[in-house]
Scaffold this active site. Structure first.
Site, short mmCIF file in Angstrom:
data_model
loop_
_atom_site.label_atom_id
_atom_site.label_comp_id
_atom_site.label_asym_id
_atom_site.label_seq_id
_atom_site.Cartn_x
_atom_site.Cartn_y
_atom_site.Cartn_z
CG ASP A 4 16.43 -12.39 62.33
OD1 ASP A 4 16.63 -13.60 61.90
OD2 ASP A 4 17.39 -11.59 63.51
CG HIS B 130 14.13 -24.41 72.61
ND1 HIS B 130 12.95 -25.11 71.45
CD2 HIS B 130 15.32 -23.66 71.58
CE1 HIS B 130 13.70 -25.20 69.90
NE2 HIS B 130 14.71 -24.67 70.23
CG ASP C 52 9.54 -23.34 70.29
OD1 ASP C 52 10.58 -23.30 69.93
OD2 ASP C 52 9.58 -24.66 71.00
CG ASN D 298 16.05 -19.91 71.82
OD1 ASN D 298 14.46 -20.03 72.60
ND2 ASN D 298 16.60 -20.18 70.72
CD GLU E 184 16.49 -15.10 65.19
OE1 GLU E 184 16.66 -16.10 63.11
OE2 GLU E 184 16.40 -14.92 65.36
P1 GH3 Z 1 20.64 -11.91 66.01
O1 GH3 Z 1 20.05 -10.66 67.28
O2 GH3 Z 1 21.75 -10.92 65.41
O3 GH3 Z 1 20.13 -11.89 64.91
O4 GH3 Z 1 20.82 -13.05 66.78
P2 GH3 Z 1 20.31 -13.83 67.33
O5 GH3 Z 1 20.83 -14.50 68.60
O6 GH3 Z 1 18.64 -13.69 67.21
O7 GH3 Z 1 21.29 -14.79 66.14
P3 GH3 Z 1 21.37 -16.39 66.57
O8 GH3 Z 1 21.16 -16.31 64.31
O9 GH3 Z 1 22.24 -16.16 66.12
O10 GH3 Z 1 19.86 -16.80 67.05
C1 GH3 Z 1 19.52 -17.97 66.83
C2 GH3 Z 1 18.15 -17.99 67.38
O11 GH3 Z 1 16.83 -19.01 67.20
C3 GH3 Z 1 19.40 -19.89 67.46
C4 GH3 Z 1 18.09 -20.76 67.40
O12 GH3 Z 1 18.66 -21.68 68.34
C5 GH3 Z 1 17.12 -20.07 67.87
N1 GH3 Z 1 15.33 -20.65 66.92
C6 GH3 Z 1 15.35 -20.77 65.12
N2 GH3 Z 1 14.51 -21.72 65.24
C7 GH3 Z 1 13.75 -21.69 66.75
C8 GH3 Z 1 12.70 -22.74 66.95
O13 GH3 Z 1 12.33 -22.79 66.49
N3 GH3 Z 1 12.34 -22.71 68.18
C9 GH3 Z 1 12.80 -21.93 69.56
N4 GH3 Z 1 12.50 -21.35 71.18
N5 GH3 Z 1 14.23 -20.75 68.88
C10 GH3 Z 1 14.38 -20.87 67.98
MG MG Z 2 18.12 -12.99 65.32
MG MG Z 3 18.04 -15.07 62.25
#
Ligand code: GH3
Ligand code: MG
Ligand code: MG
Ligand code: MG
Length: 301
Positions: free
Chosen positions: A175, A188, A192, A183, A219
């Site tokens: 992760d 964003h 990506d 982001n 992610e």
């Molecule tokens: P942690 O270290 O605890 O994992 O914190 P984190 O911020 O990575 O975890 P969190 O679950 O809060 O955030 C995940 C983020 O991933 C939020 C979401 O917008 C982003 N995300 C998910 N799918 C995509 C994608 O396809 N593209 C982009 N750019 N961002 C994405």
């Molecule tokens: Mg994360």
């Molecule tokens: Mg996650």
């Protein structure tokens, strides 16, 4: 025409040699043609050669065409191969029965060669399009690696395979650290691109033919490693973590360091005969939680 069409294989099934020759000559220039002279041989060749389409006679001694198509439809390996009947039985009742049994087309003898050729080509086009769709449905649109749907299938399949073989299976869940903050600061679109980079590195770590690198969602990424024990899998997980860190993708908002990092959890198991369902994803997930709690950018098992 699409070049992949020329690699198509047709199975011609007819008890009369003259008919087999006629159809073989008609298609030989365009496709690979194999033959069977009875229903049993047709089943056997359909299994072993996985033809793209079957041209099936109805009137044959012992196992006729109707019995043959029933048998083809019973087996996973042959069920989806399209069947076209080519037969002297030309009554509407016969045609209805043939189509009801799942044939895609029904052609009466004597046939017009040019029409048979076009019908076969049209059905092969559908076969080709279906394969493309199946491939697309298993891939993640952003990163091009297998998606969760594909992972779930392989996870269940490999679990059973390792169960039968008494072999270990390992699962690695990775992760991206503080990705929301990434982001939020860089946008964003830049996020990506990071996910595409992670997928590329993950792919490099899936080296053996049975290994699967997939995007599980958001992610979060997974590596499924059949016939791989904990020690080997932990080394791969560490390699994945180090490789991504070494890319040096700048992450200005990360409390962990200056670049994008991964937290990784893993689990290994030799599936017991009694365990019907693959059950160790929660273990890998718990290990991932530990990695996050231990400061991130690390591997926990
Ligand atoms: P942690 O270290 O605890 O994992 O914190 P984190 O911020 O990575 O975890 P969190 O679950 O809060 O955030 C995940 C983020 O991933 C939020 C979401 O917008 C982003 N995300 C998910 N799918 C995509 C994608 O396809 N593209 C982009 N750019 N961002 C994405
Ligand atoms: Mg994360
Ligand atoms: Mg996650
Ligand atoms: Mg016949």
């Amino acid at each position: 025409m699409n070049p992949q069409f020329n690699e198509s294989t047709l199975l011609v099934v007819d008890d009369e040699k003259q008919n087999r020759l006629l159809l073989t000559e008609l298609f030989e220039g365009e496709y690979k043609v194999i033959q069977a002279k009875n229903g049993l041989q047709a089943l056997e060749r359909a299994r072993s050669h996985a033809p793209d389409l079957i041209l099936l006679d109805v009137l044959m001694p012992e196992m006729d065409g109707m019995a043959t198509i029933r048998a083809l439809k019973r087996e996973d390996a042959t069920r989806n191969i399209p069947v076209i009947f080519i037969t002297a039985l030309d009554s509407p009742t016969d045609e209805e029965q043939g189509l009801n049994l799942g044939a895609v087309d029904y052609i009466a003898k004597p046939f017009h060669p040019s029409i048979v050729r076009v019908r076969v080509r049209n059905h092969l086009q559908i076969v080709h399009q279906r394969r493309l769709l199946e491939q697309l449905a298993a891939l993640d649109g952003l990163t091009g690696i297998p998606n969760r749907r594909r992972f779930d299938e392989s996870y269940a399949l490999e679990w059973r395979r390792c169960q039968r073989a008494g072999q270990p299976l390992s699962l690695v869940v990775a992760d991206v650290d503080h990705f929301k903050a990434y982001n939020d600061t860089l946008g964003h679109a830049a996020g990506d691109r990071v996910l595409q980079e992670v997928a590329a590195v993950l792919r490099q770590c899936a080296r053996r033919p049975g290994d699967l690198a997939a995007r599980y969602g958001g992610e979060e990424f997974v590596l499924l490693l059949p016939e791989t024990g904990a020690q080997e899998a932990q080394m791969l997980a560490e390699e994945l973590r180090a490789k991504l860190e070494a890319r040096g993708l700048t992450h200005p908002a990360s409390p962990v360091g200056a670049s994008v990092t991964l937290s990784i959890g893993g689990a290994s198991s030799t599936p017991m005969q009694a365990e019907a369902d693959p059950a160790f994803f929660p273990l890998a997930d718990a290990a991932l939680y530990q990695a996050k709690a231990s400061g991130r950018n690390c591997v926990r098992w």
